[in-house]
Design a protein around this motif. Structure first.
Motif, PDB file in Angstrom:
ATOM      1  N   MET A   1      36.376  76.748  15.663  1.00 43.39           N
ATOM      2  CA  MET A   1      37.155  75.580  16.060  1.00 43.39           C
ATOM      3  C   MET A   1      36.233  74.419  16.441  1.00 43.39           C
ATOM      4  O   MET A   1      35.105  74.626  16.892  1.00 43.39           O
ATOM      5  N   THR A   2      36.735  73.231  16.283  1.00 44.33           N
ATOM      6  CA  THR A   2      35.990  72.010  16.613  1.00 44.33           C
ATOM      7  C   THR A   2      36.553  71.426  17.902  1.00 44.33           C
ATOM      8  O   THR A   2      37.769  71.343  18.076  1.00 44.33           O
ATOM      9  N   LEU A   3      35.675  71.011  18.802  1.00 48.97           N
ATOM     10  CA  LEU A   3      36.103  70.482  20.096  1.00 48.97           C
ATOM     11  C   LEU A   3      36.201  68.968  20.022  1.00 48.97           C
ATOM     12  O   LEU A   3      35.220  68.277  19.750  1.00 48.97           O
ATOM     13  N   LEU A   4      37.401  68.452  20.271  1.00 45.61           N
ATOM     14  CA  LEU A   4      37.623  67.011  20.319  1.00 45.61           C
ATOM     15  C   LEU A   4      37.480  66.550  21.760  1.00 45.61           C
ATOM     16  O   LEU A   4      38.191  67.023  22.654  1.00 45.61           O
ATOM     17  N   LEU A   5      36.539  65.623  21.988  1.00 44.29           N
ATOM     18  CA  LEU A   5      36.311  65.071  23.320  1.00 44.29           C
ATOM     19  C   LEU A   5      36.673  63.592  23.315  1.00 44.29           C
ATOM     20  O   LEU A   5      36.036  62.787  22.640  1.00 44.29           O
ATOM     21  N   LYS A   6      37.722  63.253  24.069  1.00 46.08           N
ATOM     22  CA  LYS A   6      38.168  61.867  24.177  1.00 46.08           C
ATOM     23  C   LYS A   6      37.367  61.157  25.268  1.00 46.08           C
ATOM     24  O   LYS A   6      36.623  61.782  26.026  1.00 46.08           O
ATOM     25  N   GLU A   7      37.532  59.828  25.330  1.00 45.45           N
ATOM     26  CA  GLU A   7      36.753  59.048  26.299  1.00 45.45           C
ATOM     27  C   GLU A   7      36.946  59.557  27.733  1.00 45.45           C
ATOM     28  O   GLU A   7      35.979  59.634  28.500  1.00 45.45           O
TER      29      GLU A   7
ATOM     30  N   ALA B   1      23.559  75.941  11.551  1.00 48.13           N
ATOM     31  CA  ALA B   1      24.193  76.845  10.587  1.00 48.13           C
ATOM     32  C   ALA B   1      25.295  76.140   9.819  1.00 48.13           C
ATOM     33  O   ALA B   1      25.905  76.717   8.912  1.00 48.13           O
ATOM     34  N   GLY B   2      25.562  74.882  10.188  1.00 48.13           N
ATOM     35  CA  GLY B   2      26.568  74.108   9.488  1.00 48.13           C
ATOM     36  C   GLY B   2      27.945  74.140  10.120  1.00 48.13           C
ATOM     37  O   GLY B   2      28.904  73.609   9.549  1.00 48.13           O
ATOM     38  N   ASN B   3      28.075  74.748  11.293  1.00 49.15           N
ATOM     39  CA  ASN B   3      29.361  74.785  11.981  1.00 49.15           C
ATOM     40  C   ASN B   3      29.674  73.424  12.611  1.00 49.15           C
ATOM     41  O   ASN B   3      28.814  72.818  13.260  1.00 49.15           O
ATOM     42  N   PHE B   4      30.893  72.951  12.411  1.00 43.70           N
ATOM     43  CA  PHE B   4      31.335  71.659  12.923  1.00 43.70           C
ATOM     44  C   PHE B   4      31.766  71.856  14.379  1.00 43.70           C
ATOM     45  O   PHE B   4      32.837  72.398  14.652  1.00 43.70           O
ATOM     46  N   LEU B   5      30.934  71.424  15.312  1.00 43.92           N
ATOM     47  CA  LEU B   5      31.133  71.737  16.720  1.00 43.92           C
ATOM     48  C   LEU B   5      32.067  70.776  17.439  1.00 43.92           C
ATOM     49  O   LEU B   5      32.928  71.190  18.211  1.00 43.92           O
ATOM     50  N   SER B   6      31.869  69.460  17.200  1.00 43.07           N
ATOM     51  CA  SER B   6      32.593  68.522  18.052  1.00 43.07           C
ATOM     52  C   SER B   6      32.718  67.141  17.434  1.00 43.07           C
ATOM     53  O   SER B   6      31.845  66.706  16.681  1.00 43.07           O
TER      54      SER B   6
ATOM     55  N   SER C   1      25.030  63.543  23.307  1.00 44.17           N
ATOM     56  CA  SER C   1      26.218  64.218  22.792  1.00 44.17           C
ATOM     57  C   SER C   1      26.097  65.727  22.948  1.00 44.17           C
ATOM     58  O   SER C   1      27.063  66.414  23.296  1.00 44.17           O
ATOM     59  N   ARG C   2      24.913  66.241  22.693  1.00 47.41           N
ATOM     60  CA  ARG C   2      24.668  67.674  22.903  1.00 47.41           C
ATOM     61  C   ARG C   2      24.919  68.048  24.357  1.00 47.41           C
ATOM     62  O   ARG C   2      25.578  69.052  24.649  1.00 47.41           O
ATOM     63  N   LEU C   3      24.412  67.237  25.274  1.00 52.96           N
ATOM     64  CA  LEU C   3      24.599  67.488  26.699  1.00 52.96           C
ATOM     65  C   LEU C   3      26.085  67.515  27.056  1.00 52.96           C
ATOM     66  O   LEU C   3      26.566  68.438  27.733  1.00 52.96           O
ATOM     67  N   ILE C   4      26.820  66.511  26.594  1.00 48.31           N
ATOM     68  CA  ILE C   4      28.240  66.405  26.901  1.00 48.31           C
ATOM     69  C   ILE C   4      29.012  67.580  26.302  1.00 48.31           C
ATOM     70  O   ILE C   4      29.901  68.161  26.946  1.00 48.31           O
ATOM     71  N   TYR C   5      28.690  67.944  25.084  1.00 51.52           N
ATOM     72  CA  TYR C   5      29.360  69.070  24.424  1.00 51.52           C
ATOM     73  C   TYR C   5      29.141  70.371  25.195  1.00 51.52           C
ATOM     74  O   TYR C   5      30.099  71.126  25.461  1.00 51.52           O
ATOM     75  N   GLU C   6      27.900  70.653  25.579  1.00 45.92           N
ATOM     76  CA  GLU C   6      27.602  71.901  26.280  1.00 45.92           C
ATOM     77  C   GLU C   6      28.286  71.927  27.646  1.00 45.92           C
ATOM     78  O   GLU C   6      28.785  72.979  28.085  1.00 45.92           O
ATOM     79  N   LYS C   7      28.344  70.794  28.326  1.00 47.11           N
ATOM     80  CA  LYS C   7      29.030  70.727  29.613  1.00 47.11           C
ATOM     81  C   LYS C   7      30.539  70.918  29.432  1.00 47.11           C
ATOM     82  O   LYS C   7      31.195  71.573  30.251  1.00 47.11           O
ATOM     83  N   ALA C   8      31.092  70.359  28.362  1.00 51.65           N
ATOM     84  CA  ALA C   8      32.528  70.505  28.097  1.00 51.65           C
ATOM     85  C   ALA C   8      32.893  71.974  27.875  1.00 51.65           C
ATOM     86  O   ALA C   8      33.935  72.444  28.356  1.00 51.65           O
TER      87      ALA C   8
ATOM     88  N   GLY D   1      38.266  69.167  26.882  1.00 53.90           N
ATOM     89  CA  GLY D   1      38.412  68.852  25.473  1.00 53.90           C
ATOM     90  C   GLY D   1      39.575  69.599  24.839  1.00 53.90           C
ATOM     91  O   GLY D   1      40.224  70.449  25.467  1.00 53.90           O
ATOM     92  N   THR D   2      39.836  69.288  23.583  1.00 53.54           N
ATOM     93  CA  THR D   2      40.933  69.893  22.838  1.00 53.54           C
ATOM     94  C   THR D   2      40.385  70.542  21.578  1.00 53.54           C
ATOM     95  O   THR D   2      39.683  69.894  20.791  1.00 53.54           O
ATOM     96  N   GLU D   3      40.697  71.808  21.385  1.00 50.98           N
ATOM     97  CA  GLU D   3      40.237  72.499  20.187  1.00 50.98           C
ATOM     98  C   GLU D   3      41.130  72.132  18.996  1.00 50.98           C
ATOM     99  O   GLU D   3      42.356  72.169  19.097  1.00 50.98           O
ATOM    100  N   ILE D   4      40.486  71.757  17.896  1.00 50.40           N
ATOM    101  CA  ILE D   4      41.213  71.440  16.669  1.00 50.40           C
ATOM    102  C   ILE D   4      40.546  72.183  15.512  1.00 50.40           C
ATOM    103  O   ILE D   4      39.362  72.528  15.581  1.00 50.40           O
ATOM    104  N   GLU D   5      41.312  72.419  14.476  1.00 49.19           N
ATOM    105  CA  GLU D   5      40.754  73.125  13.319  1.00 49.19           C
ATOM    106  C   GLU D   5      40.411  72.105  12.235  1.00 49.19           C
ATOM    107  O   GLU D   5      41.285  71.437  11.688  1.00 49.19           O
TER     108      GLU D   5
END
Length: 318
Positions: free
Chosen positions: A1-7, A79-84, A289-296, A302-306
């Motif tokens: 799943m891909t994590l959507l992070l809004k403002e 590995a090509g996984n779409f993270l966020s 962005s990496r920092l914010i993603y790992e903290k999220a 955030g919201t998981e989307i496919e």
């Protein structure tokens, strides 16, 4: 799943000290050739410009796009996984502001006064974050727009930030050890006659296209040190460096990479005029962005989307 992070998610995850460390770490990796940065590309059509800037470090790859004021960052693993997908307007403001403090710390050293020229979104962020990361410093501010000055002062009062408004760029230069310019100026305004030749540091943060310029070429010529994030991109995009080179006022030997300063491979002689000419690079966006993603992930925000971008025929799935 891909994590959507809004403002709003991003704002809840911001930590200026952590962003400072993430930027420092990214440039140290860059210095050791453990991170790469792709030179920014732009495409313009019918008066609108789409910008793309990418980078890779450790187990992450990503890019930021911005168009008509909209900033989005796309983060992948190696590995090509779409993270966020991250809405990145506020994040871009914060990384620019934190970067100016990081560069000043390593190029100039301790400072007790900062002059900020330009009070748009990025200028407001620089004042806000400087007041947090360097508590007690005197912050002088200037904008030629009285309306913008009044709006900025109202914001700072509401946030408990103490600033000293000045009525000219000359006053800013006279009363500040460090000057940060963050404008959309197409004509230079920072003159050599305004600058303390014995010791002053300038963060020129506004121009990242050749048609924009904040600093007169005479200041570039008189400087002892010019620090940039990435050499080729800076020589193509910085209006200050482009015009100084055309006029024979740019000594390339004075230019040093920020990564070399942060790694302390190069010792800075802290005297005269020093300049950090920032154009903003993808590596900075990837780091924060990496920092914010790992903290999220840790905090469950955030919201998981496919989002896959992959299609197979039914027969091929079997």
């Amino acid at each position: 799943m891909t994590l959507l992070l809004k403002e709003n998610d991003v704002i809840n995850l911001l930590d200026y000290k952590q962003i400072y460390e993430s930027l420092l770490n990214a440039f140290l990796l860059f210095d050791n050739k453990l991170a790469i940065n792709l030179e920014r590309s732009r495409i313009s059509f019918h008066g609108t410009t789409l910008t793309f800037q990418a980078a890779a470090m450790e187990n992450y790859m990503g890019y930021k796009t911005f168009i008509s004021g909209s900033h989005l960052t796309f983060l992948y693993d190696t590995a090509g996984n779409f993270l966020s997908i991250i809405e990145s307007d506020r994040l871009s403001q914060v990384r620019t502001a934190v970067l100016s403090i990081l560069a000043t710390d390593y190029i100039y050293g301790d400072f007790s006064s900062l002059g900020v020229i330009g009070l748009g979104k990025y200028g407001l962020a620089i004042v806000e974050i400087a007041s947090q990361l360097r508590k007690g410093i005197k912050i002088n501010i200037f904008t030629p727009s009285q309306q913008r000055m009044e709006k900025a002062l109202a914001i700072f009062r509401s946030e408990g930030i103490d600033v000293s408004p000045k009525d000219s760029i000359k006053k800013i230069c006279e009363e500040s050890e460090v000057i940060t310019t963050i404008t959309k100026a197409k004509d230079p305004f920072l003159k050599l006659e305004y600058v303390n030749h014995k010791r002053i540091h300038i963060n020129a943060m506004g121009s990242n296209i050749p048609e924009k310029i904040e600093i007169f070429p005479e200041v570039i010529k008189a400087s002892n040190l010019i620090v940039v994030e990435e050499l080729e991109q800076s020589l193509k995009e910085s209006g200050e460096l482009v015009i100084a080179k055309k006029m024979g006022m740019l000594d390339i030997s004075k230019i040093t990479l920020l990564s070399s300063i942060l790694s302390r491979r190069i010792n800075v002689v802290r005297e005269g005029i020093t300049i950090f000419k920032s154009v903003g690079i993808g590596l900075e966006d990837l780091a924060v962005s990496r920092l914010i993603y790992e903290k999220a992930l840790r905090k469950g925000l955030g919201t998981e989307i496919e989002v896959k971008g992959v299609w197979y025929r039914e027969s091929e799935k079997k």
